[in-house]
Design an enzyme around this catalytic site. Structure first.
Site, PDB file in Angstrom:
ATOM      1  N   LYS A  43      52.801  63.888  37.342  1.00 36.86           N
ATOM      2  CA  LYS A  43      53.191  62.708  38.078  1.00 36.86           C
ATOM      3  C   LYS A  43      51.996  62.039  38.753  1.00 36.86           C
ATOM      4  O   LYS A  43      52.061  60.881  39.153  1.00 36.86           O
ATOM      5  CB  LYS A  43      54.192  63.093  39.182  1.00 36.86           C
ATOM      6  CG  LYS A  43      55.439  63.776  38.717  1.00 36.86           C
ATOM      7  CD  LYS A  43      56.273  64.175  39.984  1.00 36.86           C
ATOM      8  CE  LYS A  43      57.373  65.137  39.619  1.00 36.86           C
ATOM      9  NZ  LYS A  43      58.019  65.695  40.839  1.00 36.86           N
ATOM     10  N   ILE A 101      42.937  63.231  38.876  1.00 35.01           N
ATOM     11  CA  ILE A 101      41.786  63.993  39.363  1.00 35.01           C
ATOM     12  C   ILE A 101      41.340  65.030  38.334  1.00 35.01           C
ATOM     13  O   ILE A 101      42.165  65.573  37.604  1.00 35.01           O
ATOM     14  CB  ILE A 101      42.162  64.665  40.703  1.00 35.01           C
ATOM     15  CG1 ILE A 101      40.948  65.296  41.395  1.00 35.01           C
ATOM     16  CG2 ILE A 101      43.275  65.663  40.560  1.00 35.01           C
ATOM     17  CD1 ILE A 101      41.191  65.601  42.874  1.00 35.01           C
ATOM     18  N   VAL A 102      40.032  65.251  38.246  1.00 38.88           N
ATOM     19  CA  VAL A 102      39.497  66.345  37.435  1.00 38.88           C
ATOM     20  C   VAL A 102      39.045  67.434  38.381  1.00 38.88           C
ATOM     21  O   VAL A 102      38.197  67.206  39.245  1.00 38.88           O
ATOM     22  CB  VAL A 102      38.280  65.927  36.584  1.00 38.88           C
ATOM     23  CG1 VAL A 102      37.780  67.109  35.768  1.00 38.88           C
ATOM     24  CG2 VAL A 102      38.647  64.808  35.666  1.00 38.88           C
ATOM     25  N   ASP A 103      39.628  68.619  38.205  1.00 42.76           N
ATOM     26  CA  ASP A 103      39.243  69.761  39.024  1.00 42.76           C
ATOM     27  C   ASP A 103      38.389  70.689  38.161  1.00 42.76           C
ATOM     28  O   ASP A 103      37.176  70.522  38.079  1.00 42.76           O
ATOM     29  CB  ASP A 103      40.520  70.426  39.560  1.00 42.76           C
ATOM     30  CG  ASP A 103      40.235  71.525  40.559  1.00 42.76           C
ATOM     31  OD1 ASP A 103      39.066  71.914  40.716  1.00 42.76           O
ATOM     32  OD2 ASP A 103      41.183  72.017  41.200  1.00 42.76           O
ATOM     33  N   LYS A 131      36.008  66.263  41.188  1.00 41.66           N
ATOM     34  CA  LYS A 131      35.439  67.221  42.132  1.00 41.66           C
ATOM     35  C   LYS A 131      34.078  67.684  41.645  1.00 41.66           C
ATOM     36  O   LYS A 131      33.914  67.988  40.465  1.00 41.66           O
ATOM     37  CB  LYS A 131      36.355  68.429  42.282  1.00 41.66           C
ATOM     38  CG  LYS A 131      37.621  68.103  43.027  1.00 41.66           C
ATOM     39  CD  LYS A 131      38.411  69.344  43.321  1.00 41.66           C
ATOM     40  CE  LYS A 131      39.754  68.947  43.902  1.00 41.66           C
ATOM     41  NZ  LYS A 131      40.610  70.110  44.142  1.00 41.66           N
ATOM     42  N   ASP A 159      49.452  65.040  45.232  1.00 41.37           N
ATOM     43  CA  ASP A 159      50.455  65.730  46.055  1.00 41.37           C
ATOM     44  C   ASP A 159      49.968  67.050  46.624  1.00 41.37           C
ATOM     45  O   ASP A 159      48.938  67.594  46.205  1.00 41.37           O
ATOM     46  CB  ASP A 159      51.682  66.033  45.206  1.00 41.37           C
ATOM     47  CG  ASP A 159      51.407  67.164  44.202  1.00 41.37           C
ATOM     48  OD1 ASP A 159      50.359  67.103  43.527  1.00 41.37           O
ATOM     49  OD2 ASP A 159      52.203  68.117  44.128  1.00 41.37           O
TER      50      ASP A 159
HETATM   51  P1  5GP Z   1      42.147  70.590  36.151  1.00 43.30           P
HETATM   52  O1  5GP Z   1      42.932  70.883  34.927  1.00 43.30           O
HETATM   53  O2  5GP Z   1      41.021  69.613  35.961  1.00 43.30           O
HETATM   54  O3  5GP Z   1      41.710  71.822  36.891  1.00 43.30           O
HETATM   55  O4  5GP Z   1      43.138  69.999  37.202  1.00 43.30           O
HETATM   56  C1  5GP Z   1      43.637  68.772  37.080  1.00 43.30           C
HETATM   57  C2  5GP Z   1      45.007  68.678  37.688  1.00 43.30           C
HETATM   58  O5  5GP Z   1      45.176  69.536  38.835  1.00 43.30           O
HETATM   59  C3  5GP Z   1      45.160  67.273  38.200  1.00 43.30           C
HETATM   60  O6  5GP Z   1      45.743  66.460  37.218  1.00 43.30           O
HETATM   61  C4  5GP Z   1      46.024  67.460  39.420  1.00 43.30           C
HETATM   62  O7  5GP Z   1      47.378  67.403  39.026  1.00 43.30           O
HETATM   63  C5  5GP Z   1      45.729  68.841  39.914  1.00 43.30           C
HETATM   64  N1  5GP Z   1      44.733  68.830  41.005  1.00 43.30           N
HETATM   65  C6  5GP Z   1      43.479  69.320  40.973  1.00 43.30           C
HETATM   66  N2  5GP Z   1      42.856  69.157  42.155  1.00 43.30           N
HETATM   67  C7  5GP Z   1      43.739  68.544  42.964  1.00 43.30           C
HETATM   68  C8  5GP Z   1      43.684  68.084  44.333  1.00 43.30           C
HETATM   69  O8  5GP Z   1      42.696  68.196  45.075  1.00 43.30           O
HETATM   70  N3  5GP Z   1      44.816  67.504  44.806  1.00 43.30           N
HETATM   71  C9  5GP Z   1      45.928  67.348  44.054  1.00 43.30           C
HETATM   72  N4  5GP Z   1      46.965  66.767  44.621  1.00 43.30           N
HETATM   73  N5  5GP Z   1      46.012  67.738  42.762  1.00 43.30           N
HETATM   74  C10 5GP Z   1      44.931  68.331  42.229  1.00 43.30           C
END
Ligand code: 5GP
Ligand code: MG
Length: 179
Positions: A43, A101-103, A131, A159
């Protein structure tokens, strides 16, 4: 339940300016390419995608995917699984993935792989926030709104346990604020 108000990291005005800049760059990069297929990741991307798309000056369609990641609130760990697929055939399309966001990068890698398997003309990605941390899976996003340290952010679609998504700004979420 009253939720504490987190401190803004990027204000409504800062976000609006940056989203407009991204839209200008994307419009210029895709000018003359034909129709673009925007793929939002539910979402979290719903507000960013709505604002970005309305500023684009190239023809485009909008579709969505939803993923589930078996993680607790505030966590991005776990196995990714597609729980809602696109309605639009991807073959021959110029696809722009739009995420909040990319974590660690797993979501982008997963979706790039999935889309690439269906014969698109191109796949690029646009994220509002990235990040600054080592990523297990580097699929570098083509367009990035803001770089942040490794903190949990909420607002503007983002969220914590499905709350705070409609804050008009982006804020750092401090554990203990949830009460
Ligand atoms: P990744 O697969 O890059 O680790 O994470 C991406 C997903 O994790 C994002 O699409 C998001 O849904 C969630 N996410 C990662 N970091 C955050 C954050 O700081 N805040 C929120 N609300 N969601 C995050
Ligand atoms: Mg997400």
């Amino acid at each position: 339940m009253a939720l504490a108000q987190p401190t803004p990291l990027f204000t409504r005005e800062t976000i609006e300016t940056r989203v407009a800049e991204l839209a200008r760059r994307i419009s210029s990069d895709y000018a003359g390419t034909g129709e673009l297929l925007l793929v939002g990741v539910l979402k979290g991307a719903f507000i960013f995608l709505a604002d970005l798309a309305r500023r684009l000056e190239v023809p485009h369609r909008v579709d969505f995917v939803a993923l589930s990641s078996y993680g607790a609130a505030g966590s991005t760990q776990g196995n990714l699984r597609l729980i809602m697929d696109l309605k639009t055939p991807v073959s021959g399309q110029h696809v722009l993935l739009v995420d909040d966001i990319v974590d660690n990068g797993s979501t982008l890698r997963f979706l790039h792989g999935l889309l690439a398997a269906h014969g698109p003309a191109s796949v690029k990605s646009c994220v509002l926030v990235r990040k600054a941390k080592p990523r297990v899976a580097e699929v570098a996003p083509d367009y990035v709104g803001f770089e942040i340290p490794d903190v949990w952010v909420v607002g503007y679609g983002l969220d914590y346990g499905d709350r705070y998504r409609t804050l008009p700004y982006i804020a750092v979420f401090e554990p203990g604020q949830s009460a």
